[in-house]
Design a protein around this motif. Sequence first.
Motif, short mmCIF file in Angstrom:
data_model
loop_
_atom_site.label_atom_id
_atom_site.label_comp_id
_atom_site.label_asym_id
_atom_site.label_seq_id
_atom_site.Cartn_x
_atom_site.Cartn_y
_atom_site.Cartn_z
N ILE A 22 -62.70 -1.34 5.03
CA ILE A 22 -61.54 -0.88 4.26
C ILE A 22 -61.35 0.62 4.47
O ILE A 22 -62.32 1.38 4.39
CB ILE A 22 -61.80 -1.09 2.73
CG1 ILE A 22 -62.29 -2.52 2.43
CG2 ILE A 22 -60.60 -0.66 1.89
CD1 ILE A 22 -61.23 -3.54 2.30
N ASP B 165 -59.88 -4.44 7.70
CA ASP B 165 -59.32 -5.49 6.86
C ASP B 165 -58.10 -5.02 6.09
O ASP B 165 -57.16 -5.79 5.91
CB ASP B 165 -60.40 -6.04 5.91
CG ASP B 165 -61.47 -6.79 6.68
OD1 ASP B 165 -61.16 -7.89 7.19
OD2 ASP B 165 -62.58 -6.26 6.84
N LYS B 166 -58.15 -3.79 5.61
CA LYS B 166 -56.98 -3.28 4.89
C LYS B 166 -57.04 -1.76 4.77
O LYS B 166 -58.12 -1.18 4.71
CB LYS B 166 -56.89 -3.92 3.49
CG LYS B 166 -55.56 -3.69 2.83
CD LYS B 166 -55.14 -4.78 1.86
CE LYS B 166 -53.77 -4.39 1.26
NZ LYS B 166 -53.20 -5.41 0.40
N LYS C 22 -66.43 -6.72 4.89
CA LYS C 22 -65.09 -6.13 4.75
C LYS C 22 -65.14 -4.68 5.21
O LYS C 22 -66.12 -3.97 4.94
CB LYS C 22 -64.61 -6.17 3.30
CG LYS C 22 -64.25 -7.57 2.81
CD LYS C 22 -62.99 -8.10 3.49
CE LYS C 22 -62.74 -9.57 3.19
NZ LYS C 22 -63.48 -10.47 4.10
N TYR D 3 -55.73 1.32 2.35
CA TYR D 3 -55.12 1.77 1.10
C TYR D 3 -54.84 3.26 1.24
O TYR D 3 -55.70 4.01 1.68
CB TYR D 3 -56.07 1.54 -0.09
CG TYR D 3 -56.39 0.08 -0.29
CD1 TYR D 3 -55.59 -0.71 -1.12
CD2 TYR D 3 -57.45 -0.52 0.37
CE1 TYR D 3 -55.85 -2.06 -1.29
CE2 TYR D 3 -57.72 -1.87 0.22
CZ TYR D 3 -56.92 -2.63 -0.61
OH TYR D 3 -57.18 -3.97 -0.75
N ALA E 206 -58.31 -1.51 -6.41
CA ALA E 206 -57.29 -2.34 -5.75
C ALA E 206 -57.93 -3.23 -4.68
O ALA E 206 -57.56 -4.40 -4.54
CB ALA E 206 -56.22 -1.45 -5.13
N ALA E 207 -58.92 -2.69 -3.96
CA ALA E 207 -59.58 -3.47 -2.90
C ALA E 207 -60.33 -4.67 -3.50
O ALA E 207 -60.35 -5.76 -2.91
CB ALA E 207 -60.54 -2.58 -2.11
N THR E 208 -60.91 -4.50 -4.68
CA THR E 208 -61.65 -5.63 -5.27
C THR E 208 -60.69 -6.70 -5.79
O THR E 208 -61.08 -7.85 -5.95
CB THR E 208 -62.58 -5.21 -6.43
OG1 THR E 208 -61.80 -4.64 -7.47
CG2 THR E 208 -63.63 -4.24 -5.97
N LYS E 209 -59.44 -6.30 -6.07
CA LYS E 209 -58.44 -7.32 -6.47
C LYS E 209 -58.06 -8.15 -5.25
O LYS E 209 -57.89 -9.36 -5.34
CB LYS E 209 -57.22 -6.64 -7.10
CG LYS E 209 -57.61 -6.07 -8.45
CD LYS E 209 -56.44 -5.67 -9.32
CE LYS E 209 -56.98 -5.21 -10.68
NZ LYS E 209 -56.45 -3.88 -11.05
N ASP E 210 -57.93 -7.48 -4.09
CA ASP E 210 -57.59 -8.20 -2.86
C ASP E 210 -58.79 -8.96 -2.29
O ASP E 210 -58.62 -10.00 -1.66
CB ASP E 210 -57.07 -7.21 -1.81
CG ASP E 210 -55.74 -6.59 -2.22
OD1 ASP E 210 -54.97 -7.26 -2.95
OD2 ASP E 210 -55.46 -5.44 -1.83
N PHE E 211 -59.98 -8.39 -2.47
CA PHE E 211 -61.20 -9.00 -1.91
C PHE E 211 -62.25 -9.08 -3.02
O PHE E 211 -63.12 -8.21 -3.14
CB PHE E 211 -61.73 -8.16 -0.74
CG PHE E 211 -60.70 -7.87 0.32
CD1 PHE E 211 -60.31 -8.86 1.22
CD2 PHE E 211 -60.13 -6.60 0.44
CE1 PHE E 211 -59.36 -8.60 2.20
CE2 PHE E 211 -59.19 -6.33 1.42
CZ PHE E 211 -58.79 -7.34 2.30
N PRO E 212 -62.19 -10.15 -3.83
CA PRO E 212 -63.02 -10.21 -5.05
C PRO E 212 -64.53 -10.23 -4.77
O PRO E 212 -65.30 -9.98 -5.70
CB PRO E 212 -62.58 -11.52 -5.71
CG PRO E 212 -61.29 -11.88 -5.07
CD PRO E 212 -61.28 -11.29 -3.71
#
Length: 198
Positions: A66, A103-104, A64, A106, A128-134
Amino acid sequence: MEQSKKNIDIIQQWDINNTWALFLDRDGVVNRRRIGSYIMMVDEFEFLPGVLQSFATADKIFSKIIIVTNQQGIGKGLMDENSLNQIHDFMISKVKENHGRIDKVYFSPYLANSNHLMRKPNTGMAIAATKDFPKIRFKHSVMIGDSATDMEFARTLGMKAVFVGMPEEMDVSKELFDVAYPSFFDFIKDLNAIVVNL
Ligand SMILES: [Mg+2]
């Protein structure tokens, strides 16, 4: 020991593989900073040398990729979220055109004096990133930034901290980071050589 050799030894010990995540600050890492100002429109966004190539290399190494960026220009009312999203769409599409990947993104619109959870050095954007990418694990993540707040963010989360730029110039103490490089490009060049040799 010579500094560049020292850096390589340190990075080698991290034992990075393709389950790792890469977190990057934006201004001063991906694009040229505007000192005392903000990037308010696409025209003002200038990739730093070697960055597009570096994203293409990072694409092959990291699971990932980010971006975590403080953008208090929004909180100050100097720009709106719409222009920021346009800038990020431009950044993401240029990276993609050059065979890289983000990937994203924030961003934190909050003012520096707010001490908001979502503003670096606080950790909200990483959470927040770990919520989207566990699958992201902070201890298997690298954070690249050009300021003390980025390095504190990395330290608090247990990420590997890579400083880019001149630590003396930015008033960043050596205890705050694991390795320092002139640029994202220089770090990725060393990392790629290590990963290829594994
Ligand atoms: Mg920065």
